[in-house]
Design a protein around this motif. Structure first.
Motif, PDB file in Angstrom:
ATOM      1  N   VAL A   1      14.139 -48.459 -17.452  1.00 43.45           N
ATOM      2  CA  VAL A   1      14.529 -48.033 -18.800  1.00 43.45           C
ATOM      3  C   VAL A   1      13.299 -47.741 -19.656  1.00 43.45           C
ATOM      4  CG1 VAL A   1      15.707 -48.708 -20.921  1.00 43.45           C
ATOM      5  CG2 VAL A   1      16.709 -49.291 -18.701  1.00 43.45           C
ATOM      6  N   LEU A   2      12.395 -48.703 -19.739  1.00 42.15           N
ATOM      7  CA  LEU A   2      11.195 -48.502 -20.546  1.00 42.15           C
ATOM      8  C   LEU A   2      10.274 -47.457 -19.932  1.00 42.15           C
ATOM      9  CD1 LEU A   2      10.075 -52.038 -21.773  1.00 42.15           C
ATOM     10  CD2 LEU A   2      11.024 -50.161 -23.112  1.00 42.15           C
ATOM     11  N   ARG A   3      10.059 -47.553 -18.636  1.00 44.47           N
ATOM     12  CA  ARG A   3       9.109 -46.642 -18.000  1.00 44.47           C
ATOM     13  C   ARG A   3       9.565 -45.194 -18.086  1.00 44.47           C
ATOM     14  NH1 ARG A   3       8.962 -47.586 -12.740  1.00 44.47           N
ATOM     15  NH2 ARG A   3      10.593 -49.168 -12.702  1.00 44.47           N
ATOM     16  N   SER A   4      10.855 -44.961 -17.946  1.00 42.57           N
ATOM     17  CA  SER A   4      11.355 -43.587 -18.052  1.00 42.57           C
ATOM     18  C   SER A   4      11.264 -43.078 -19.490  1.00 42.57           C
ATOM     19  CB  SER A   4      12.797 -43.504 -17.547  1.00 42.57           C
ATOM     20  OG  SER A   4      13.637 -44.389 -18.271  1.00 42.57           O
ATOM     21  N   PHE A   5      11.470 -43.959 -20.472  1.00 42.76           N
ATOM     22  CA  PHE A   5      11.325 -43.561 -21.874  1.00 42.76           C
ATOM     23  C   PHE A   5       9.880 -43.188 -22.183  1.00 42.76           C
ATOM     24  CE2 PHE A   5      10.258 -45.098 -26.244  1.00 42.76           C
ATOM     25  CZ  PHE A   5      10.854 -44.056 -26.944  1.00 42.76           C
ATOM     26  N   TRP A   6       8.953 -43.996 -21.712  1.00 44.03           N
ATOM     27  CA  TRP A   6       7.537 -43.713 -21.956  1.00 44.03           C
ATOM     28  C   TRP A   6       7.113 -42.405 -21.297  1.00 44.03           C
ATOM     29  CZ3 TRP A   6       5.724 -49.325 -20.410  1.00 44.03           C
ATOM     30  CH2 TRP A   6       6.144 -50.225 -21.413  1.00 44.03           C
ATOM     31  N   LEU A   7       7.550 -42.198 -20.064  1.00 44.77           N
ATOM     32  CA  LEU A   7       7.171 -40.987 -19.347  1.00 44.77           C
ATOM     33  C   LEU A   7       7.809 -39.748 -19.971  1.00 44.77           C
ATOM     34  CD1 LEU A   7       5.663 -39.740 -16.981  1.00 44.77           C
ATOM     35  CD2 LEU A   7       7.662 -40.188 -15.541  1.00 44.77           C
TER      36      LEU A   7
ATOM     37  N   CYS B   1       0.904 -43.794 -18.597  1.00 44.10           N
ATOM     38  CA  CYS B   1       0.092 -44.201 -17.447  1.00 44.10           C
ATOM     39  C   CYS B   1       0.210 -45.698 -17.195  1.00 44.10           C
ATOM     40  CB  CYS B   1      -1.369 -43.826 -17.679  1.00 44.10           C
ATOM     41  SG  CYS B   1      -1.689 -42.051 -17.657  1.00 44.10           S
ATOM     42  N   MET B   2       0.215 -46.480 -18.254  1.00 44.44           N
ATOM     43  CA  MET B   2       0.330 -47.929 -18.093  1.00 44.44           C
ATOM     44  C   MET B   2       1.690 -48.316 -17.534  1.00 44.44           C
ATOM     45  SD  MET B   2      -1.649 -49.645 -21.315  1.00 44.44           S
ATOM     46  CE  MET B   2      -1.699 -51.207 -20.432  1.00 44.44           C
ATOM     47  N   GLY B   3       2.731 -47.603 -17.957  1.00 46.40           N
ATOM     48  CA  GLY B   3       4.064 -47.909 -17.455  1.00 46.40           C
ATOM     49  C   GLY B   3       4.202 -47.621 -15.975  1.00 46.40           C
ATOM     50  N   VAL B   4       3.503 -46.583 -15.512  1.00 45.72           N
ATOM     51  CA  VAL B   4       3.582 -46.213 -14.101  1.00 45.72           C
ATOM     52  C   VAL B   4       2.634 -47.057 -13.254  1.00 45.72           C
ATOM     53  CG1 VAL B   4       3.143 -44.354 -12.447  1.00 45.72           C
ATOM     54  CG2 VAL B   4       4.317 -43.861 -14.599  1.00 45.72           C
ATOM     55  N   ARG B   5       1.445 -47.290 -13.781  1.00 50.24           N
ATOM     56  CA  ARG B   5       0.386 -47.903 -12.984  1.00 50.24           C
ATOM     57  C   ARG B   5       0.263 -49.412 -13.164  1.00 50.24           C
ATOM     58  NH1 ARG B   5      -2.370 -47.545  -8.334  1.00 50.24           N
ATOM     59  NH2 ARG B   5      -4.489 -48.388  -8.534  1.00 50.24           N
TER      60      ARG B   5
END
Length: 202
Positions: A125-131, A172-176
């Motif tokens: 949820v968060l990572r997709s929003f950030w991306l 980048c932080m959300g993915v990495r």
């Protein structure tokens, strides 16, 4: 100004130069990401409320950096709006769009802290929003440059560039760099009922 939002014929589509107007960017492109985080994020909050918090909050450097970046992302829409208002280049819709943007980012910060307080990794949820937000900001960047060419490269433009960099950083932080935890995030309500908070490696 007319080619950006002043002329109703050009307010919600491409400008004469082929790029989307900033009205369309703020209300439609970014608006979709805000609707997403408010609706899907609310479901995420509902699942997290059923998971007990850990006794000791698992502080980490990566979490502190994310909190700082998300905090700035929550403030930047209002900073950009304040700069435009001071220059007299703001639009009426920004009175709603900018506070809504700030609220969306502060909401994502709250969700992040709820997850870490339960020693869970950030879920999709968060990572997709950030991306998605970083992609939307990339799509809106040419319009910001065109607007600066017309209205001048003032504080609003440089604040927009800083804002864009923050989008890239959090994506980048959300993915990495996700929160390190032994626990799998409860994605669905069926998992919440059987979720067990175990020891943390953070």
């Amino acid at each position: 100004m007319d080619e950006f939002c002043g002329d109703i014929k050009h307010a919600w589509g491409p400008t004469a130069k082929g790029y989307l107007t900033h009205c369309f960017d703020d209300v439609v492109v970014f608006g979709c990401t805000y609707v997403y985080i408010f609706i899907v994020g609310s479901y995420r909050v509902w699942t997290l409320l059923r998971v007990p918090t850990v006794k000791t909050f698992p502080y980490s450097t990566r979490h502190s950096v994310k909190v700082m970046v998300l905090g700035w992302l929550g403030m930047m829409p209002m900073i950009v709006f304040a700069c435009r208002y001071a220059n007299g280049t703001h639009d009426d819709f920004e009175w709603v769009a900018k506070p809504l943007a700030s609220l969306a980012w502060l909401y994502s910060l709250w969700i992040l802290n709820m997850e870490v307080a339960r020693d869970l990794r950030e879920c999709w949820v968060l990572r997709s929003f950030w991306l998605a937000s970083a992609l939307a900001a990339t799509a809106a960047l040419p319009t910001a440059v065109l607007r600066a060419e017309v209205q001048g490269y003032g504080m609003a433009f440089y604040a927009t560039i800083v804002h864009y960099i923050l989008y890239l950083v959090i994506a980048c932080m959300g993915v990495r760099w996700r929160h390190v935890s032994n626990n799998r995030p409860p994605e669905w309500s069926t998992e919440v009922a059987s979720h067990f908070v175990g020891p943390s490696r953070a």
